[in-house]
Scaffold this active site. Structure first.
Site, PDB file in Angstrom:
ATOM      1  N   HIS A 299       0.839  -1.206   0.000  1.00 58.45           N
ATOM      2  CA  HIS A 299       0.000   0.000   0.000  1.00 58.45           C
ATOM      3  C   HIS A 299       0.876   1.259   0.000  1.00 58.45           C
ATOM      4  O   HIS A 299       0.638   2.189  -0.771  1.00 58.45           O
ATOM      5  CB  HIS A 299      -0.931  -0.038   1.220  1.00 58.45           C
ATOM      6  CG  HIS A 299      -1.711   1.216   1.457  1.00 58.45           C
ATOM      7  ND1 HIS A 299      -3.021   1.373   1.055  1.00 58.45           N
ATOM      8  CD2 HIS A 299      -1.363   2.375   2.070  1.00 58.45           C
ATOM      9  CE1 HIS A 299      -3.444   2.581   1.405  1.00 58.45           C
ATOM     10  NE2 HIS A 299      -2.451   3.214   2.027  1.00 58.45           N
ATOM     11  N   GLU A 300       1.892   1.262   0.854  1.00 64.41           N
ATOM     12  CA  GLU A 300       2.759   2.447   0.952  1.00 64.41           C
ATOM     13  C   GLU A 300       3.548   2.652  -0.339  1.00 64.41           C
ATOM     14  O   GLU A 300       3.659   3.772  -0.839  1.00 64.41           O
ATOM     15  CB  GLU A 300       3.712   2.319   2.153  1.00 64.41           C
ATOM     16  CG  GLU A 300       3.020   2.246   3.508  1.00 64.41           C
ATOM     17  CD  GLU A 300       2.089   3.420   3.783  1.00 64.41           C
ATOM     18  OE1 GLU A 300       2.360   4.524   3.285  1.00 64.41           O
ATOM     19  OE2 GLU A 300       1.075   3.220   4.475  1.00 64.41           O
TER      20      GLU A 300
ATOM     21  N   HIS B  18       1.471   4.273  -3.025  1.00 60.91           N
ATOM     22  CA  HIS B  18       1.391   5.746  -2.946  1.00 60.91           C
ATOM     23  C   HIS B  18       2.549   6.380  -3.723  1.00 60.91           C
ATOM     24  O   HIS B  18       2.365   7.365  -4.433  1.00 60.91           O
ATOM     25  CB  HIS B  18       1.492   6.214  -1.484  1.00 60.91           C
ATOM     26  CG  HIS B  18       0.204   6.181  -0.713  1.00 60.91           C
ATOM     27  ND1 HIS B  18      -0.940   6.826  -1.122  1.00 60.91           N
ATOM     28  CD2 HIS B  18      -0.104   5.602   0.487  1.00 60.91           C
ATOM     29  CE1 HIS B  18      -1.907   6.639  -0.221  1.00 60.91           C
ATOM     30  NE2 HIS B  18      -1.426   5.896   0.761  1.00 60.91           N
TER      31      HIS B  18
ATOM     32  N   GLU C 119      -6.047   7.009  -0.895  1.00 60.96           N
ATOM     33  CA  GLU C 119      -6.016   5.787  -0.074  1.00 60.96           C
ATOM     34  C   GLU C 119      -6.616   4.607  -0.852  1.00 60.96           C
ATOM     35  O   GLU C 119      -6.055   3.515  -0.860  1.00 60.96           O
ATOM     36  CB  GLU C 119      -6.764   5.998   1.245  1.00 60.96           C
ATOM     37  CG  GLU C 119      -6.069   6.953   2.193  1.00 60.96           C
ATOM     38  CD  GLU C 119      -4.594   6.635   2.388  1.00 60.96           C
ATOM     39  OE1 GLU C 119      -4.246   5.449   2.566  1.00 60.96           O
ATOM     40  OE2 GLU C 119      -3.778   7.560   2.338  1.00 60.96           O
TER      41      GLU C 119
HETATM   42 ZN   LIG Z   1      -2.236   5.230   2.561  1.00 61.75          ZN
END
Ligand SMILES: [Zn+2]
Length: 300
Positions: free
Chosen positions: A164-165, A168, A227
């Site tokens: 997830h990071e 980004h 997100e």
């Molecule tokens: Zn995030």
């Protein structure tokens, strides 16, 4: 400019013209429109496409600049944490192993999507800290805080957070946010100048309404969009690297349980837990397909 307006206003004084008198305290739409046109030009002249999701985003910074900023922040954070940056042990080994696999798949994914590699440096570190957190800066400069380990529970969970990071960073969300803040500043200056001829109370009210619109109508929805997008790209990344994507909704549920009271979605930087679960349900078939295509053991 300002002086001329003031002079004209004083010449119009008295009760001579009620109609014009009312108008002089009004909002100067022409000035506002000029700034709005500037903002629109800025917006349309700087459109880029997010890999994987295909979303159009506003972005002005060059990837090389982003990576440079990422490296600076990373070095600063590592220096600030000093001895808390762990150099060996099972957590360091796990984070490195997962990180290297995710990085390899991220490069493969970007080559497929954009025809070229990210130009990222990739680095993985573990910071001793009670906070359940992780980050990946532009350039792939990644860190995991040890407080995350009990909530990650297993390798798949840890891969979900790191994926997830990293997503980004792959989607340039930091650079997009900076460009959006610049645009908000242009529009805000336009609104302030447009309201410049109004009395103080009215100006304050106009700026208050503008602040509310830009926060609830713009900044927060974009934060939630980022997100959700990181969830999606991260999920495919995790699956490509042969970590179980089905761990993702479970992991975010465990994370959510940590946070205590959550604000209603429209006030939040994150999608509501219910939205997130529904999104994962929608994305899971594609993630499982990616997993089964990439990995020797199959998910039924
Ligand atoms: Zn995030």
């Amino acid at each position: 400019m300002v002086n001329r307006y003031n002079m004209r206003r004083s010449n119009l004084g008295g009760t001579r013209s009620m109609a014009r008198g009312r108008r002089r305290g009004g909002f100067r739409w022409q000035i506002m429109l000029l700034f709005a046109a500037g903002a629109a030009f800025y917006y349309f002249a700087n459109q880029e496409t997010v890999p994987i999701t295909g979303r159009k985003q506003l972005r002005t910074m060059k990837p090389a600049q982003e990576i440079q900023l990422g490296l600076q922040s990373y070095q600063q954070i590592l220096a600030d944490n000093g001895d808390a940056v762990l150099t060996s042990g099972p957590v360091v080994d796990a984070v490195n192993e997962i990180g290297v696999k995710l990085a390899r798949q991220a490069e493969g994914m970007m080559v497929e999507e954009t025809g070229k590699e990210t130009g990222f440096d990739w680095a993985f570190n573990v910071i001793e800290s009670p906070q359940a957190n992780a980050f990946a800066l532009p350039g792939g400069y990644t860190a995991v805080y040890t407080g995350l380990i009990p909530i990650a529970e297993n390798e798949d969970g840890l891969a979900v957070v790191m994926g997830h990071e990293i997503a980004h960073a792959l989607a340039h969300h930091g650079a997009e946010r900076m460009a959006q803040q610049n645009m908000q500043r242009i529009v805000s200056a336009g609104v302030a100048m447009g309201a410049g001829g109004m009395d103080y109370g009215a100006q304050k009210a106009v700026m208050g309404v503008f602040g509310g619109i830009s926060q609830y109508g713009f900044a927060l929805p974009f934060s939630r969009k980022h997100e959700s997008e990181a969830d999606e790209i991260g999920l495919y990344l995790v699956a490509r690297a042969c970590y179980d994507p089905r761990e993702a909704p479970k992991l975010w549920e465990r994370m959510g349980a940590q946070g205590g009271q959550t604000p209603p979605e429209f006030q939040s930087t994150h999608p509501s837990p219910a939205t997130r679960v529904a999104d994962f349900q929608r994305l899971m078939p594609r993630a499982i397909e990616i997993y089964n295509r990439s990995c020797s053991n199959k998910i039924q």
